[in-house]
Design a protein around this motif. Structure first.
Motif, short mmCIF file in Angstrom:
data_model
loop_
_atom_site.label_atom_id
_atom_site.label_comp_id
_atom_site.label_asym_id
_atom_site.label_seq_id
_atom_site.Cartn_x
_atom_site.Cartn_y
_atom_site.Cartn_z
N ALA A 35 0.69 -1.23 0.20
CA ALA A 35 0.06 0.03 0.15
C ALA A 35 0.95 1.14 0.23
CB ALA A 35 -0.74 0.12 1.34
N LYS A 36 0.29 2.33 -0.72
CA LYS A 36 1.25 3.42 -0.76
C LYS A 36 1.15 4.03 0.31
CE LYS A 36 0.52 4.64 -5.78
NZ LYS A 36 -0.07 3.36 -6.33
N ASP A 37 0.52 3.77 1.44
CA ASP A 37 0.70 4.63 2.87
C ASP A 37 1.67 3.89 3.73
OD1 ASP A 37 -1.37 6.34 2.49
OD2 ASP A 37 -3.05 4.79 3.25
N LEU A 38 2.19 2.83 2.91
CA LEU A 38 3.33 1.97 3.96
C LEU A 38 4.51 2.16 3.25
CD1 LEU A 38 1.59 -1.67 4.47
CD2 LEU A 38 1.80 0.39 6.00
N VAL A 39 4.71 2.45 1.84
CA VAL A 39 5.70 2.56 1.34
C VAL A 39 5.40 3.89 0.25
CG1 VAL A 39 7.87 1.88 -0.40
CG2 VAL A 39 6.70 0.26 1.34
N GLU A 40 6.11 4.80 0.53
CA GLU A 40 5.86 6.24 -0.24
C GLU A 40 6.57 6.20 -1.72
OE1 GLU A 40 3.87 9.37 -1.28
OE2 GLU A 40 3.64 8.51 0.88
N THR A 41 5.68 5.87 -2.58
CA THR A 41 5.94 5.41 -4.09
C THR A 41 4.90 5.68 -5.12
OG1 THR A 41 7.07 3.86 -5.50
CG2 THR A 41 5.76 3.18 -3.99
N THR A 42 5.07 6.23 -6.06
CA THR A 42 4.23 6.47 -7.24
C THR A 42 3.79 5.27 -7.67
OG1 THR A 42 6.07 6.91 -8.98
CG2 THR A 42 5.14 8.89 -7.89
N GLY A 43 4.72 4.26 -7.68
CA GLY A 43 4.45 2.85 -8.54
C GLY A 43 4.57 2.85 -9.96
N ALA A 44 5.45 3.97 -10.58
CA ALA A 44 5.54 4.10 -12.10
C ALA A 44 6.92 3.69 -12.56
CB ALA A 44 5.42 5.71 -12.27
N GLY A 45 7.84 3.51 -11.29
CA GLY A 45 9.14 3.40 -11.90
C GLY A 45 9.39 2.13 -13.02
N LEU A 46 8.82 1.09 -12.40
CA LEU A 46 8.64 -0.09 -13.44
C LEU A 46 8.10 -0.10 -14.84
CD1 LEU A 46 8.18 -3.04 -10.81
CD2 LEU A 46 10.35 -2.24 -11.64
N THR A 47 7.09 0.65 -14.81
CA THR A 47 6.51 1.13 -16.16
C THR A 47 7.49 1.85 -16.84
OG1 THR A 47 4.33 1.16 -14.78
CG2 THR A 47 4.30 2.15 -17.09
N ILE A 48 8.13 2.76 -16.28
CA ILE A 48 9.07 3.63 -17.25
C ILE A 48 10.05 2.56 -17.62
CG2 ILE A 48 10.82 5.56 -16.94
CD1 ILE A 48 8.83 6.78 -14.99
N CYS A 49 10.70 1.83 -16.69
CA CYS A 49 11.73 0.61 -17.24
C CYS A 49 11.31 -0.07 -18.21
CB CYS A 49 11.93 0.17 -16.02
SG CYS A 49 12.99 0.66 -14.60
N LYS A 50 10.19 -0.44 -18.31
CA LYS A 50 9.46 -1.26 -19.36
C LYS A 50 9.53 -0.51 -20.51
CE LYS A 50 5.74 -4.76 -20.67
NZ LYS A 50 4.61 -5.15 -20.45
N LYS A 51 9.19 0.84 -20.58
CA LYS A 51 8.77 1.57 -21.78
C LYS A 51 10.31 1.89 -22.35
CE LYS A 51 6.27 5.14 -23.99
NZ LYS A 51 5.48 6.42 -23.67
N ILE A 52 11.21 2.05 -21.73
CA ILE A 52 12.76 2.50 -21.97
C ILE A 52 13.12 1.16 -22.68
CG2 ILE A 52 14.97 2.99 -21.25
CD1 ILE A 52 13.66 4.61 -19.13
N VAL A 53 13.02 -0.12 -22.14
CA VAL A 53 13.87 -1.31 -22.71
C VAL A 53 13.02 -1.55 -23.88
CG1 VAL A 53 14.13 -3.59 -22.32
CG2 VAL A 53 14.66 -2.08 -20.43
N LYS A 54 11.88 -1.38 -23.87
CA LYS A 54 11.00 -1.62 -25.15
C LYS A 54 11.49 -0.69 -26.24
CE LYS A 54 6.56 -2.14 -27.19
NZ LYS A 54 5.09 -1.99 -27.12
N LEU A 55 11.67 0.60 -26.07
CA LEU A 55 12.18 1.31 -26.94
C LEU A 55 13.60 1.22 -27.48
CD1 LEU A 55 12.25 4.52 -28.26
CD2 LEU A 55 13.50 5.08 -26.06
N VAL A 56 14.62 0.56 -26.75
CA VAL A 56 15.99 0.41 -27.33
C VAL A 56 15.94 -1.06 -28.02
CG1 VAL A 56 17.12 1.49 -25.61
CG2 VAL A 56 16.68 -0.63 -25.26
N GLY A 57 14.90 -1.91 -27.92
CA GLY A 57 14.59 -3.17 -28.43
C GLY A 57 15.28 -4.30 -27.61
#
Length: 240
Positions: free
Chosen positions: A193-215
């Motif tokens: 839960a975001k109340d337990l760990v302060e995070t947006t939850g977007a880091g892995l999504t960004i990682c996946k999009k970058i890795v897909k971009l480079v092939g």
């Protein structure tokens, strides 16, 4: 057939334009009122200085925290929308040095130990270095942030193949339940839960999009209770 493909392409471009317009609205039209809410709550807190009502103080703190979280989520959404357009310069970088720099940047406590296994012939490569840095930093930070033990061990493996560098970031934390693994790359999704760990939850999504971009490819390998491993491949030659 060509007409159908052209129609689908035009529809895709229209959806992309709508998405970019939405992100623009989020970044410009919503940030100002959120900042105003944060400022007003701070002013009210100042006016209430000396008030010993713990519930009021806690509620104001909660409100400011929620506003800060919303702003962080909007910033993450903007960053995700710009992955294909920003930081596209390629320059030479040392893979081992970059990994260790990212580990140092992600570490905020002294209870983290890094263990490296590096099996590469060519340490330096000309690549999208800022993009690679972003992926490495996010994965290492994620491994530290969601750990549940007093002593944290992070294992980083790099293996070179003919066409790519293969990375593995492993921790000895709680792991990820199998039931939610399909959601782990979804925007804003977090196991805790975001109340337990302060995070947006977007880091892995960004990682996946970058890795897909480079092939390249990225995957999660995790057994609940036995730690988490993220593996990704990074091509030596990137053609955008």
């Amino acid at each position: 057939m060509e007409d159908l493909e052209s129609k689908h392409y035009q529809e895709l471009m229209a959806l992309k334009k709508e998405y970019e317009e939405f992100v623009y609205i989020v970044s410009h039209d919503l940030k100002s009122p959120l900042r105003a809410i944060a400022n007003i709550s701070s002013w009210i807190e100042d006016d209430l200085e000396g008030n010993d009502n713990a519930e009021i103080i806690a509620n104001f703190s909660l409100m400011k925290g929620r506003v800060a979280r919303l702003e962080s989520m909007m910033n993450a959404l903007i960053e995700l929308s710009r992955v294909n357009r920003l930081e596209l310069d390629q320059y030479e970088v040392s893979i081992p040095e970059l990994v260790k720099e990212c580990a140092a940047m992600a570490t905020t406590t002294p209870n983290v130990s890094f263990h490296y296994r590096i099996e590469i012939e060519h340490e330096k490569v000309t690549t999208l270095a800022k993009k690679l840095e972003k992926v490495l930093f996010n994965l290492i930070e994620n491994a530290i942030q969601f750990h549940d033990k007093d002593k944290i061990n992070i294992f980083i493996e790099i293996i070179e193949t003919n066409l790519a560098y293969e990375f593995a970031i492993r921790d000895d934390g709680p792991g990820i339940p199998e039931a939610v693994r399909e959601k782990i790359f979804n925007i804003f999704y977090t196991v805790s839960a975001k109340d337990l760990v302060e995070t947006t939850g977007a880091g892995l999504t960004i990682c996946k999009k970058i890795v897909k971009l480079v092939g390249g490819t990225i995957e999660l390998v995790s057994g609940e209770g036995s730690g988490t491993t993220f593996k990704f491949s990074w091509p030596k030659e990137i053609v955008l």
